[in-house]
Scaffold this motif. Structure first.
Motif, PDB file in Angstrom:
ATOM      1  N   THR A 239      35.799  53.002  44.562  1.00 25.09           N
ATOM      2  CA  THR A 239      36.599  51.810  44.854  1.00 25.09           C
ATOM      3  C   THR A 239      36.398  51.363  46.291  1.00 25.09           C
ATOM      4  O   THR A 239      36.289  50.161  46.578  1.00 25.09           O
ATOM      5  CB  THR A 239      38.093  52.093  44.596  1.00 25.09           C
TER       6      THR A 239
ATOM      7  N   SER B 171      33.030  49.680  46.634  1.00 23.42           N
ATOM      8  CA  SER B 171      33.085  48.352  46.012  1.00 23.42           C
ATOM      9  C   SER B 171      33.798  47.357  46.916  1.00 23.42           C
ATOM     10  O   SER B 171      33.359  46.214  47.071  1.00 23.42           O
ATOM     11  CB  SER B 171      33.791  48.445  44.657  1.00 23.42           C
ATOM     12  N   SER B 172      34.911  47.797  47.538  1.00 21.41           N
ATOM     13  CA  SER B 172      35.655  46.925  48.446  1.00 21.41           C
ATOM     14  C   SER B 172      34.802  46.529  49.652  1.00 21.41           C
ATOM     15  O   SER B 172      34.790  45.359  50.067  1.00 21.41           O
ATOM     16  CB  SER B 172      36.933  47.635  48.915  1.00 21.41           C
TER      17      SER B 172
ATOM     18  N   HIS C 226      31.492  46.474  49.846  1.00 24.80           N
ATOM     19  CA  HIS C 226      30.407  45.594  49.420  1.00 24.80           C
ATOM     20  C   HIS C 226      30.915  44.173  49.184  1.00 24.80           C
ATOM     21  O   HIS C 226      30.260  43.199  49.567  1.00 24.80           O
ATOM     22  CB  HIS C 226      29.754  46.140  48.147  1.00 24.80           C
ATOM     23  N   THR C 227      32.093  44.064  48.584  1.00 26.98           N
ATOM     24  CA  THR C 227      32.683  42.746  48.343  1.00 26.98           C
ATOM     25  C   THR C 227      32.960  42.017  49.660  1.00 26.98           C
ATOM     26  O   THR C 227      32.845  40.786  49.748  1.00 26.98           O
ATOM     27  CB  THR C 227      33.985  42.882  47.535  1.00 26.98           C
ATOM     28  N   ALA C 228      33.315  42.787  50.701  1.00 24.72           N
ATOM     29  CA  ALA C 228      33.602  42.209  52.020  1.00 24.72           C
ATOM     30  C   ALA C 228      32.345  41.868  52.801  1.00 24.72           C
ATOM     31  O   ALA C 228      32.434  41.373  53.931  1.00 24.72           O
ATOM     32  CB  ALA C 228      34.471  43.171  52.817  1.00 24.72           C
TER      33      ALA C 228
END
Length: 352
Positions: free
Chosen positions: A321, A324-325, A327-329
């Motif tokens: 998680t 993923s956070s 990478h999203t940022a």
């Protein structure tokens, strides 16, 4: 008794400008700074640039706020800024070094102050530097609330200056990140750096000198100077978002001392971080530095960030998680190791 020539006072009127200090230039710089600082303002700023002291009200969103402070400079990266006449991003480095440091304890940077010292004030250069500081504050979400410009003739060579930065942040007392809850089995994540950041530049300059490197030459599609002078990445916004999303057990800003000496600063004594060299690819800049300087592998890890600007420790169930956070940022991040029990005589950071 005869008197010497020095006994007689000088009849020519002298001014501060005659002594090498231009008050008018200082006043002009303040005016140039005001719109730059205005872009960084937060609602808590009560008074800013121009007063004797800046006032900042702690937000009522904090129930038990703890203030966290940090100070730093940019080291001998400044020497390359002088050599290349590049002054627009060195201020980002200055902000980054302090705000990233206070971030590792979970603190939100609130405001920043700078100290700019020079022998002769060049308004255009100083404005470019402080413009970079303001940009760094915008990236970190903190207010450029004040500072000091000191013109000191004879203290610095012509066209050179020195910088220091000071950041203050806040964190809820019960949410301070100390590393105390880190345990064996936890996962170590690494967030990519943007380059050498602001560490190891005495060695970088020595390597440039010995290799006779052409800083204007192409280096993987960019001028080598651009790669070497890339400003330090500011991790504040994506990591504060991550901290609010899941339990982060520890953060280490990889500065002077590299991976080897910074990660242990957050670990309980009985633990070690085992980092896997093949978990991330060392950027071309560091490979070039190692090759051109014939730098030993351990020395590289002790001096440079080697491509990892921030280390994060989380429980195994939160690792995916967290990645993923990040990478999203827009961050590049990897699972680079794990925490293990430390055996006798084992270093606190092990590269395998």
């Amino acid at each position: 008794m005869t008197s010497s020539k020095s006994d007689h006072p000088n009849t020519t009127p002298l001014s501060y400008r005659d002594a090498g200090v231009d008050i008018d230039a200082g006043d002009q710089l303040v005016e140039n700074i005001k719109p730059l600082a205005k872009r960084t303002l937060r609602p808590e700023v009560l008074t800013g640039i121009g007063g004797f002291g800046a006032l900042f009200e702690i937000s009522k969103k904090y129930q038990h706020p703890v203030l966290v402070s940090g100070t730093d400079g940019v080291g001998t990266k400044l020497k390359l800024a002088f050599q290349l006449n590049r002054h627009d991003t060195i201020g980002i480095d200055l902000v980054a070094m302090s705000v990233n440091d206070i971030l590792v304890q979970g603190a939100e940077p609130l405001f920043f102050l700078d100290y700019f010292a020079c022998g002769k004030l060049q308004v255009e250069t100083a404005t470019a530097v402080i413009g970079g500081i303001a940009r760094g504050c915008e990236l970190a979400g903190c207010a450029l609330i004040g500072g000091e410009t000191a013109e000191m003739p004879g203290m610095y060579p012509h066209d050179e200056y020195d910088l220091a930065g000071f950041a203050v942040g806040a964190v809820e007392k019960e949410r301070i990140i100390s590393g105390a809850t880190i345990q064996a089995g936890d996962i170590v994540l690494g967030v990519a750096s943007s380059g050498a950041h602001s560490n190891g530049y005495s060695l970088i300059r020595k390597i440039i000198e010995h290799s006779h490197a052409d800083l204007s030459g192409d280096f993987h599609g960019q001028p080598l100077a651009d790669v070497i002078m890339a400003p330090t990445r500011i991790y504040v916004k994506p990591l504060l978002a991550l901290i609010n999303q899941l339990p982060v057990k520890g953060l280490a800003h990889i500065t002077g001392g590299g991976l080897v000496e910074n990660v242990p600063r957050i670990l309980p004594d009985q633990l070690a971080a085992v980092l896997h060299r093949d978990a991330w690819e060392m950027p071309p800049l560091f490979r070039w530095l190692q090759q051109q300087g014939n730098v030993a592998e351990h020395e590289m890890a002790r001096v440079f960030n080697c491509g990892i600007g921030m280390v994060i420790v989380v429980a195994p169930e939160h690792a995916d998680t967290a990645l993923s956070s990040l990478h999203t940022a827009g961050e590049t991040a990897w699972r680079i190791g794990e925490i293990k029990l430390r055996t006798a005589n084992q270093p606190a950071t092990v590269l395998v």
